[in-house]
Design an enzyme around this catalytic site. Structure first.
Site, mmCIF file in Angstrom:
data_model
loop_
_atom_site.group_PDB
_atom_site.id
_atom_site.type_symbol
_atom_site.label_atom_id
_atom_site.label_comp_id
_atom_site.label_asym_id
_atom_site.label_seq_id
_atom_site.Cartn_x
_atom_site.Cartn_y
_atom_site.Cartn_z
ATOM 1 N N CYS A 274 13.813 -1.465 16.379
ATOM 2 C CA CYS A 274 14.252 -0.216 17.039
ATOM 3 C C CYS A 274 15.479 -0.521 17.904
ATOM 4 C CB CYS A 274 13.109 0.294 17.895
ATOM 5 S SG CYS A 274 13.464 1.761 18.859
ATOM 6 N N HIS B 164 -5.951 8.974 11.743
ATOM 7 C CA HIS B 164 -5.528 7.568 11.701
ATOM 8 C C HIS B 164 -4.067 7.411 11.303
ATOM 9 C CE1 HIS B 164 -10.017 6.195 11.176
ATOM 10 N NE2 HIS B 164 -9.733 6.595 12.410
ATOM 11 N N GLN C 274 -9.400 10.846 7.845
ATOM 12 C CA GLN C 274 -9.145 9.477 8.304
ATOM 13 C C GLN C 274 -8.110 8.827 7.383
ATOM 14 O OE1 GLN C 274 -13.200 7.487 9.324
ATOM 15 N NE2 GLN C 274 -13.689 9.195 7.990
ATOM 16 N N ARG D 166 0.822 -1.214 0.000
ATOM 17 C CA ARG D 166 0.000 0.000 0.000
ATOM 18 C C ARG D 166 0.854 1.263 0.000
ATOM 19 N NH1 ARG D 166 -3.885 -0.333 4.636
ATOM 20 N NH2 ARG D 166 -4.792 1.523 3.722
#
Ligand code: BJW
Ligand code: ZN
Length: 250
Positions: free
Chosen positions: A151, A123, A105, A74
């Site tokens: 991380c 969002h 959103q 995406r």
């Protein structure tokens, strides 16, 4: 366009120019004409993918690779799309009206790309990443030899977006709520108004007496209580509204 629609656009243009504050809630439908799939329509994302397998924390913890693959796909798609006439119309409104706040959103950055400067992202944003454990923002992520990004603290890096069951960013939702309560005109555009708490915003605007307008080719739960519902694509309706505002402003 019917005479009724022309009259409705003129009424709205007048109200927009008179308003001190205009609130706008946008959803996936606004970006559909840019080539970003919506979620719940027949050709929407969630007819192909099950949300409970992808857009929630449990899915990420149990199968982070699968969730990352979906978001990488995406992210790639969204990096190639551009704002459409609906986004540009909202950006032009910012230069014509006293104050307009875009509460979105969407995670695709297209309102900012189009030029709106007052954008509240409820969002998150697919261009950002964060650590799932410590919350630190991480700019670039790399997938070395199929290994998932981690991380420094040992936590897993994830896209900085809000999944089901997660709280929305507090500052953003408080500000959005404030706008819904204070705006004299509130537009709900390209959203099915089913995902809370964002879905509550236009209904709150109705409650406090704002002039509430929906733009959506389909009916939603908001349609019967909105002051006007334009049933059509936002990339067609919004430019007509802006044209009317421009004419009236002179
Ligand atoms: C066009 C068009 C064109 C087509 N022009 N228009 C109260 C009651 C019941 C449940 C809940 C509740 N409060 C909270 C919940 C749970 C849940 C929820 O709301 N569930 C519902 C499904 C019932 N909410 C949450 O979990 C939220 N968190 C939360 O509330 O935290 C507190 C809490 C925690 C635990 C328990 C209880 C409370 C978080 C919500 C996060 C939503 N995340 C997603 C995924 C983001 C990541 C990603 O993209 O992968 O956000 S879900 C998905 O839906 C995405 C969207 O932003 C969101 C809204 O969808 P949207 O934009 O409306 O898209 P569609 O596809 O539904 O509609 C498109 C519309 O466009 C259609 O109407 C078309 O007709 C129209 N259209 N072409 C204009 N050209
Ligand atoms: Zn961390």
């Amino acid at each position: 366009m019917s005479e009724q629609s022309i009259a409705a656009i003129e009424t709205l243009a007048k109200k927009l120019l008179e308003a001190k504050l205009v609130g706008v809630l946008t959803g996936a439908g606004v970006s559909k004409e840019s080539g970003v799939p919506t979620f719940r329509e027949e050709d929407g994302l969630w007819n192909k993918f099950r949300p409970e397998e992808l857009a929630n924390v449990d899915a990420f913890i149990s199968n982070p690779k699968r969730v990352w693959e979906w978001y990488n796909w995406r992210r790639d798609l969204m990096s190639k799309v551009n704002p459409n006439p609906g986004h540009y119309a909202l950006a032009e409104l910012e230069s014509l009206l006293t104050e307009i706040v875009i509460i979105t959103q969407n995670i695709d950055n297209l309102h900012i790309d189009a030029g709106n400067t007052n954008v509240v992202e409820l969002h998150g944003n697919i261009q950002r990443n964060k650590c799932h454990s410590c919350g630190k923002q991480v700019k670039e992520v790399s997938f070395e030899q199929d290994e998932l990004p981690m991380c420094d603290c040992g936590g897993m890096i994830r896209p900085d977006i809000v999944w089901f069951g997660e709280m929305l960013p507090q500052k953003e939702i408080e500000y959005a709520w404030d706008v819904a309560q204070k705006a004299e005109v509130f537009l709900s555009i390209g959203t099915s108004t089913v995902v809370y708490p964002a879905a509550a915003l236009p209904f709150e605007a109705v409650q406090v007496g704002a002039y509430v307008v929906e733009i959506n080719p389909e009916q939603t739960l908001l349609t019967p209580v909105a002051d006007i519902a334009f049933q059509g694509p936002s990339g067609v309706i919004l430019p007509q509204i802006v044209e009317a505002v421009r004419c009236l402003k002179g």
